[in-house]
Scaffold this motif. Structure first.
Motif, PDB file in Angstrom:
ATOM      1  N   THR A  18       2.028   4.322   1.292  1.00  0.00           N
ATOM      2  CA  THR A  18       1.446   4.218   2.627  1.00  0.00           C
ATOM      3  C   THR A  18       2.373   4.821   3.673  1.00  0.00           C
ATOM      4  OG1 THR A  18       0.176   2.238   2.059  1.00  0.00           O
ATOM      5  CG2 THR A  18       0.644   2.600   4.390  1.00  0.00           C
ATOM      6  N   ARG A  19       3.635   4.492   3.612  1.00  0.00           N
ATOM      7  CA  ARG A  19       4.581   4.992   4.615  1.00  0.00           C
ATOM      8  C   ARG A  19       4.854   6.487   4.444  1.00  0.00           C
ATOM      9  NH1 ARG A  19       9.518   0.889   5.477  1.00  0.00           N
ATOM     10  NH2 ARG A  19       9.727   2.228   7.322  1.00  0.00           N
ATOM     11  N   LEU A  20       4.910   6.952   3.196  1.00  0.00           N
ATOM     12  CA  LEU A  20       5.081   8.391   2.973  1.00  0.00           C
ATOM     13  C   LEU A  20       3.865   9.161   3.471  1.00  0.00           C
ATOM     14  CD1 LEU A  20       6.670   8.490  -0.610  1.00  0.00           C
ATOM     15  CD2 LEU A  20       7.799   9.040   1.556  1.00  0.00           C
ATOM     16  N   GLY A  21       2.672   8.611   3.227  1.00  0.00           N
ATOM     17  CA  GLY A  21       1.463   9.268   3.705  1.00  0.00           C
ATOM     18  C   GLY A  21       1.418   9.348   5.218  1.00  0.00           C
ATOM     19  N   THR A  39       0.614  11.253  -3.614  1.00  0.00           N
ATOM     20  CA  THR A  39      -0.421  10.753  -4.523  1.00  0.00           C
ATOM     21  C   THR A  39       0.008   9.407  -5.078  1.00  0.00           C
ATOM     22  OG1 THR A  39      -1.040  12.996  -5.189  1.00  0.00           O
ATOM     23  CG2 THR A  39      -1.768  11.200  -6.613  1.00  0.00           C
ATOM     24  N   LEU A  40      -0.890   8.433  -5.004  1.00  0.00           N
ATOM     25  CA  LEU A  40      -0.667   7.123  -5.614  1.00  0.00           C
ATOM     26  C   LEU A  40      -1.505   7.014  -6.875  1.00  0.00           C
ATOM     27  CD1 LEU A  40       0.468   4.168  -5.488  1.00  0.00           C
ATOM     28  CD2 LEU A  40      -1.629   3.579  -4.243  1.00  0.00           C
ATOM     29  N   VAL A  41      -0.905   6.530  -7.946  1.00  0.00           N
ATOM     30  CA  VAL A  41      -1.590   6.364  -9.231  1.00  0.00           C
ATOM     31  C   VAL A  41      -1.572   4.890  -9.617  1.00  0.00           C
ATOM     32  CG1 VAL A  41      -1.525   6.888 -11.700  1.00  0.00           C
ATOM     33  CG2 VAL A  41      -1.002   8.679 -10.037  1.00  0.00           C
ATOM     34  N   ASP A  42      -2.723   4.364 -10.005  1.00  0.00           N
ATOM     35  CA  ASP A  42      -2.794   3.004 -10.541  1.00  0.00           C
ATOM     36  C   ASP A  42      -3.987   2.925 -11.478  1.00  0.00           C
ATOM     37  OD1 ASP A  42      -1.405   0.151  -9.703  1.00  0.00           O
ATOM     38  OD2 ASP A  42      -3.436  -0.115 -10.482  1.00  0.00           O
ATOM     39  N   ARG A  43      -3.878   2.078 -12.495  1.00  0.00           N
ATOM     40  CA  ARG A  43      -4.976   1.967 -13.461  1.00  0.00           C
ATOM     41  C   ARG A  43      -6.143   1.159 -12.917  1.00  0.00           C
ATOM     42  NH1 ARG A  43      -2.313  -2.077 -18.036  1.00  0.00           N
ATOM     43  NH2 ARG A  43      -1.840  -3.829 -16.654  1.00  0.00           N
ATOM     44  N   ASN A  44      -5.906   0.379 -11.859  1.00  0.00           N
ATOM     45  CA  ASN A  44      -6.962  -0.423 -11.243  1.00  0.00           C
ATOM     46  C   ASN A  44      -7.412   0.219  -9.932  1.00  0.00           C
ATOM     47  OD1 ASN A  44      -6.840  -2.635 -13.182  1.00  0.00           O
ATOM     48  ND2 ASN A  44      -4.854  -3.101 -12.272  1.00  0.00           N
ATOM     49  N   TYR A  70      -7.741   0.893  -3.048  1.00  0.00           N
ATOM     50  CA  TYR A  70      -6.747   1.962  -2.953  1.00  0.00           C
ATOM     51  C   TYR A  70      -7.327   3.205  -2.278  1.00  0.00           C
ATOM     52  CZ  TYR A  70      -3.610  -0.535  -6.170  1.00  0.00           C
ATOM     53  OH  TYR A  70      -2.777  -1.451  -6.752  1.00  0.00           O
ATOM     54  N   ALA A  71      -8.567   3.551  -2.626  1.00  0.00           N
ATOM     55  CA  ALA A  71      -9.171   4.762  -2.057  1.00  0.00           C
ATOM     56  C   ALA A  71      -9.285   4.663  -0.540  1.00  0.00           C
ATOM     57  CB  ALA A  71     -10.549   5.000  -2.683  1.00  0.00           C
ATOM     58  N   ALA A  72      -9.637   3.475  -0.032  1.00  0.00           N
ATOM     59  CA  ALA A  72      -9.738   3.290   1.410  1.00  0.00           C
ATOM     60  C   ALA A  72      -8.362   3.380   2.066  1.00  0.00           C
ATOM     61  CB  ALA A  72     -10.395   1.946   1.719  1.00  0.00           C
ATOM     62  N   GLN A  73      -7.364   2.743   1.462  1.00  0.00           N
ATOM     63  CA  GLN A  73      -6.009   2.804   2.006  1.00  0.00           C
ATOM     64  C   GLN A  73      -5.509   4.247   2.027  1.00  0.00           C
ATOM     65  OE1 GLN A  73      -4.466   0.447   3.426  1.00  0.00           O
ATOM     66  NE2 GLN A  73      -2.274   0.824   3.386  1.00  0.00           N
ATOM     67  N   ALA A  74      -5.840   5.017   0.989  1.00  0.00           N
ATOM     68  CA  ALA A  74      -5.438   6.421   0.943  1.00  0.00           C
ATOM     69  C   ALA A  74      -6.085   7.213   2.068  1.00  0.00           C
ATOM     70  CB  ALA A  74      -5.816   7.026  -0.408  1.00  0.00           C
ATOM     71  N   ARG A  75      -7.356   6.953   2.327  1.00  0.00           N
ATOM     72  CA  ARG A  75      -8.067   7.667   3.398  1.00  0.00           C
ATOM     73  C   ARG A  75      -7.472   7.341   4.765  1.00  0.00           C
ATOM     74  NH1 ARG A  75      -9.521   9.814   7.082  1.00  0.00           N
ATOM     75  NH2 ARG A  75     -11.589  10.533   7.771  1.00  0.00           N
ATOM     76  N   TRP A  76      -7.087   6.088   4.957  1.00  0.00           N
ATOM     77  CA  TRP A  76      -6.554   5.666   6.256  1.00  0.00           C
ATOM     78  C   TRP A  76      -5.137   6.163   6.501  1.00  0.00           C
ATOM     79  CZ3 TRP A  76      -8.250   0.055   4.857  1.00  0.00           C
ATOM     80  CH2 TRP A  76      -9.630  -0.084   5.045  1.00  0.00           C
ATOM     81  N   HIS A  77      -4.386   6.405   5.411  1.00  0.00           N
ATOM     82  CA  HIS A  77      -2.953   6.682   5.584  1.00  0.00           C
ATOM     83  C   HIS A  77      -2.504   8.022   4.999  1.00  0.00           C
ATOM     84  CE1 HIS A  77      -2.005   2.743   7.301  1.00  0.00           C
ATOM     85  NE2 HIS A  77      -2.934   2.275   6.491  1.00  0.00           N
TER      86      HIS A  77
END
Length: 451
Positions: A18-21, A39-44, A70-77
């Protein structure tokens, strides 16, 4: 652009991504060219703060109101999210391989993929360590995931409902076992008296009282629902100060939690636990919380050195010993703690500190400067005893000693830890709104999830 990949969306990994983004990713495109891809990777597909899982298991927290997409957090940050499990690493080519993702029906939802990186950060956390105990993996429930916690909660409610409509066995009703303990109609055994086991035992006592209040069963919540905490060491909470352990044990006994110390479990069979001293403990449900280890995939990653618990051995910069381009943080990293015989402990506060450190360190890396060294600061430890109390030692690393705290103040400090995590992900304004919204939801819901 420099390519950052963070594998693992736990507390540390998600905060770092989040902070890097925010600093280097697509968010900066609105003000100019982004400096890096993140890029963040997680199995869930969703995140939940792992220290909350004991509350999910006890039913005092609905995980679906606390999960973060995660997808929403990625879009926001300003970062990208890729769902998948890490299955391979090619350090020479700087590539990781993600396994295919299947849907609930077993169909392939996402294929196997290869992602390229310039800097790789591994933050995949830990899993339960069964220590090779016979039957432990098959006949007990771990609390590593939301699914496991929900499975335990449903089994607990089912056991209580069955007990309501079944006549107790003659040898159970009003009888005592060979040690003089009253035999409950439903008994939960928790193996391991670390923070997870202790917190779960207190939450379960609260659950038993609430279930009785809502009329789901007519059992006496204290005498008919038994909770046994089994620890192989001489005291509970062995990683914390002895006075914290003693205060917690006293509070648990007042709640009717039976504590068995110095009992090493050698077998977990259906309905019973056997210890090395020859004792047998009846268990309608068994939770295994006796220890953790790193995921086995880490020992298979292209020659990266690991310790006996499977953790990646890292230098003070959090770079792995074998590769300057691969970093590790949190429970999966074995990091030196100067002045202490043991390394940095696997706690949420350590992951948070390491994520903050690596965020600053990545700026130095992009600038081509020498990387700083990480120093862990122990701010103390807190253990929640649910609605009843909390206990812990505060500011241990700052005042050269520790200050025992308990009661309302300790509970406030414990709840603040999660709110600080929310603030790290969304900012303080949204954290305040989330806290208020959570309070509103609680006013219209029972204190325990009943279905």
């Amino acid at each position: 652009m420099h390519r950052f990949i963070v594998v693992g969306g736990g507390a540390g990994g998600l905060e770092l991504a989040t902070r890097l983004g925010d600093r280097y990713g697509e968010t900066r495109a609105k003000r100019g060219k982004p400096r890096a891809s993140v890029t963040l990777v997680d199995r869930n597909p969703t995140h939940i703060w792992k220290p909350l899982l004991h509350e999910v298991a006890a039913g005092s927290m609905d995980p679906f109101t606390q999960e973060l997409e995660y997808a929403a957090q990625a879009r926001w940050h300003g970062f990208e999210f890729q769902q998948g499990e890490l299955v391979g690493l090619d350090r020479a080519a700087k590539r990781i391989t993600l396994g295919a993702v299947q849907d609930e029906d077993g169909g392939e939802m996402l294929p196997e993929r290869v992602l390229e990186y310039d800097t790789l950060v591994l933050a995949i956390g830990s899993t339960t360590h069964f220590f090779g105990v016979q039957g432990a993996a098959q006949n007990s429930i771990a609390l590593d995931t939301v699914a496991q916690a929900e499975r335990f909660r449903k089994r607990l409610i089912a056991a209580c409902m069955r007990a309501e409509h079944q006549e107790p066995e003659p040898w159970v009703h009003g009888q005592q076992d060979h040690e003089g303990n009253e035999v409950p109609r439903v008994q939960v055994a928790i193996v391991g008296a670390g923070a997870t086991g202790v917190e779960l035992s207190a939450e379960l006592r609260n659950t038993a009282q609430v279930l009785s209040a809502y009329g789901l069963h007519k059992l006496d919540p204290r005498h008919d629902v038994g909770i046994v905490l089994i620890e192989s060491g001489p005291r509970i909470l062995p990683a914390l100060a002895e006075r914290v352990s003693s205060a917690t044990a006293e509070l648990l006994r007042k709640l009717g939690v039976r504590i068995m110390t110095g009992e090493r479990v050698i077998e977990v069979a259906p309905g019973v636990i056997r210890t090395a001293s020859g004792k047998s403990v009846r268990a309608d449900l068994t939770v295994w919380a006796a220890g953790i280890k790193a995921p086995s995939v880490l020992s298979q990653l292209d020659g990266l050195p690991v310790n006996k618990l499977g953790q990646l051995i890292v230098r003070r910069t959090l770079q792995t010993e074998a590769d300057d381009n691969v970093f590790a943080l949190g429970d999966c990293a074995a990091c030196e703690w100067p002045g202490n015989e043991r390394g940095v402990p696997p706690r949420a506060q350590a992951a948070h500190q390491q994520a903050s450190f690596l965020f600053k360190s990545m700026g130095e890396r992009l600038a081509g400067k020498q990387l700083p060294e990480f120093t862990y600061r122990d701010f103390g430890s807190l253990v929640s005893l649910g609605h009843f109390s909390a206990v812990g030692n505060l500011m241990g690393g700052l005042i050269g000693g520790s200050m025992l705290i308990e009661g309302l103040f300790a509970r406030f400090m414990y709840m603040s830890l999660y709110r600080l995590h929310i603030a790290a992900l969304h900012g303080y304004a949204r954290m305040v709104l989330d806290t208020f919204a959570h309070w509103l939801r609680r006013t219209t819901l029972p204190r325990v999830k009943l279905h």
